[in-house]
Design a protein around this motif. Sequence first.
Motif, PDB file in Angstrom:
ATOM      1  N   SER A  32       0.822  -1.218   0.000  1.00  0.00           N
ATOM      2  CA  SER A  32       0.000   0.000   0.000  1.00  0.00           C
ATOM      3  C   SER A  32       0.854   1.266   0.000  1.00  0.00           C
ATOM      4  O   SER A  32       0.410   2.309  -0.483  1.00  0.00           O
ATOM      5  CB  SER A  32      -0.965   0.000   1.190  1.00  0.00           C
ATOM      6  OG  SER A  32      -0.241  -0.063   2.403  1.00  0.00           O
ATOM      7  N   SER A  33       2.076   1.179   0.503  1.00  0.00           N
ATOM      8  CA  SER A  33       2.958   2.353   0.505  1.00  0.00           C
ATOM      9  C   SER A  33       3.349   2.766  -0.913  1.00  0.00           C
ATOM     10  O   SER A  33       3.801   3.886  -1.131  1.00  0.00           O
ATOM     11  CB  SER A  33       4.224   2.058   1.319  1.00  0.00           C
ATOM     12  OG  SER A  33       4.945   0.983   0.733  1.00  0.00           O
ATOM     13  N   GLU A  34       3.150   1.893  -1.881  1.00  0.00           N
ATOM     14  CA  GLU A  34       3.495   2.200  -3.269  1.00  0.00           C
ATOM     15  C   GLU A  34       2.294   2.639  -4.096  1.00  0.00           C
ATOM     16  O   GLU A  34       2.412   2.847  -5.294  1.00  0.00           O
ATOM     17  CB  GLU A  34       4.138   0.976  -3.932  1.00  0.00           C
ATOM     18  CG  GLU A  34       5.584   0.830  -3.606  1.00  0.00           C
ATOM     19  CD  GLU A  34       6.392   2.066  -3.966  1.00  0.00           C
ATOM     20  OE1 GLU A  34       6.277   2.593  -5.093  1.00  0.00           O
ATOM     21  OE2 GLU A  34       7.153   2.524  -3.086  1.00  0.00           O
ATOM     22  N   ARG A  35       1.170   2.805  -3.469  1.00  0.00           N
ATOM     23  CA  ARG A  35      -0.055   3.169  -4.182  1.00  0.00           C
ATOM     24  C   ARG A  35       0.106   4.443  -4.999  1.00  0.00           C
ATOM     25  O   ARG A  35      -0.401   4.552  -6.110  1.00  0.00           O
ATOM     26  CB  ARG A  35      -1.188   3.324  -3.170  1.00  0.00           C
ATOM     27  CG  ARG A  35      -2.505   3.604  -3.781  1.00  0.00           C
ATOM     28  CD  ARG A  35      -3.590   3.553  -2.733  1.00  0.00           C
ATOM     29  NE  ARG A  35      -4.770   4.216  -3.242  1.00  0.00           N
ATOM     30  CZ  ARG A  35      -5.684   4.777  -2.488  1.00  0.00           C
ATOM     31  NH1 ARG A  35      -5.561   4.734  -1.184  1.00  0.00           N
ATOM     32  NH2 ARG A  35      -6.714   5.350  -3.017  1.00  0.00           N
ATOM     33  N   PHE A  36       0.829   5.421  -4.456  1.00  0.00           N
ATOM     34  CA  PHE A  36       1.027   6.684  -5.160  1.00  0.00           C
ATOM     35  C   PHE A  36       2.435   6.796  -5.730  1.00  0.00           C
ATOM     36  O   PHE A  36       2.831   7.847  -6.208  1.00  0.00           O
ATOM     37  CB  PHE A  36       0.727   7.868  -4.233  1.00  0.00           C
ATOM     38  CG  PHE A  36      -0.692   7.862  -3.747  1.00  0.00           C
ATOM     39  CD1 PHE A  36      -1.739   8.128  -4.611  1.00  0.00           C
ATOM     40  CD2 PHE A  36      -0.981   7.559  -2.424  1.00  0.00           C
ATOM     41  CE1 PHE A  36      -3.052   8.103  -4.171  1.00  0.00           C
ATOM     42  CE2 PHE A  36      -2.291   7.540  -1.970  1.00  0.00           C
ATOM     43  CZ  PHE A  36      -3.338   7.807  -2.838  1.00  0.00           C
ATOM     44  N   GLY A  37       3.178   5.710  -5.688  1.00  0.00           N
ATOM     45  CA  GLY A  37       4.543   5.695  -6.202  1.00  0.00           C
ATOM     46  C   GLY A  37       4.617   4.929  -7.506  1.00  0.00           C
ATOM     47  O   GLY A  37       3.982   5.291  -8.500  1.00  0.00           O
ATOM     48  N   LEU A  38       5.372   3.860  -7.474  1.00  0.00           N
ATOM     49  CA  LEU A  38       5.616   3.086  -8.687  1.00  0.00           C
ATOM     50  C   LEU A  38       4.337   2.463  -9.247  1.00  0.00           C
ATOM     51  O   LEU A  38       4.176   2.382 -10.468  1.00  0.00           O
ATOM     52  CB  LEU A  38       6.672   2.004  -8.422  1.00  0.00           C
ATOM     53  CG  LEU A  38       7.238   1.300  -9.639  1.00  0.00           C
ATOM     54  CD1 LEU A  38       7.825   2.286 -10.645  1.00  0.00           C
ATOM     55  CD2 LEU A  38       8.293   0.293  -9.213  1.00  0.00           C
ATOM     56  N   ALA A  39       3.414   2.068  -8.406  1.00  0.00           N
ATOM     57  CA  ALA A  39       2.156   1.482  -8.897  1.00  0.00           C
ATOM     58  C   ALA A  39       1.404   2.492  -9.757  1.00  0.00           C
ATOM     59  O   ALA A  39       0.906   2.155 -10.837  1.00  0.00           O
ATOM     60  CB  ALA A  39       1.280   1.020  -7.736  1.00  0.00           C
ATOM     61  N   SER A  40       1.340   3.724  -9.292  1.00  0.00           N
ATOM     62  CA  SER A  40       0.663   4.773 -10.053  1.00  0.00           C
ATOM     63  C   SER A  40       1.387   5.060 -11.363  1.00  0.00           C
ATOM     64  O   SER A  40       0.764   5.206 -12.417  1.00  0.00           O
ATOM     65  CB  SER A  40       0.569   6.042  -9.201  1.00  0.00           C
ATOM     66  OG  SER A  40      -0.002   7.089  -9.941  1.00  0.00           O
ATOM     67  N   GLN A  41       2.695   5.152 -11.306  1.00  0.00           N
ATOM     68  CA  GLN A  41       3.493   5.414 -12.508  1.00  0.00           C
ATOM     69  C   GLN A  41       3.318   4.297 -13.535  1.00  0.00           C
ATOM     70  O   GLN A  41       3.164   4.550 -14.732  1.00  0.00           O
ATOM     71  CB  GLN A  41       4.967   5.562 -12.124  1.00  0.00           C
ATOM     72  CG  GLN A  41       5.861   5.981 -13.258  1.00  0.00           C
ATOM     73  CD  GLN A  41       5.598   7.397 -13.722  1.00  0.00           C
ATOM     74  OE1 GLN A  41       5.108   8.228 -12.969  1.00  0.00           O
ATOM     75  NE2 GLN A  41       5.909   7.666 -14.967  1.00  0.00           N
TER      76      GLN A  41
END
Length: 125
Positions: A32-41
């Motif tokens: 969940s910490s990557e929700r606005f990081g690499l996952a979004s990208q």
Amino acid sequence: MRKEFPFEKLEVWQDARKLVRSVYEYAGSFPSSERFGLASQLTRASVSVANNLAEGSGRSSLKDQAHFSSQAYSSLMETACDLILSNDLGFTDSESADPILNQAYDLSVRIHNLRESQLRRATQA
């Protein structure tokens, strides 16, 4: 029955659409910490592939169409890079990433061939 836009008939766009679905499922397993990081990208890059193919199909000149095919190809390379990086960072394993990377590779060949065809036909016109 809904009317179809011309780009919906393009097999390459249909393949890009399938890739988007695969990428969203894959990115959904990230922490969940990557929700606005690499996952979004990653998801934005994959959507950009389909969007550029659709936008290019609406252009009247083959040279303009080839430009958007080139943009789609670039977004696909970004998608592939993000898939590899997510695997490197341990968000998922290669068992999950490799089928999507293979799907992206096959699509890259098709987009490349589409662009080459558009440019070839533009010089013949």
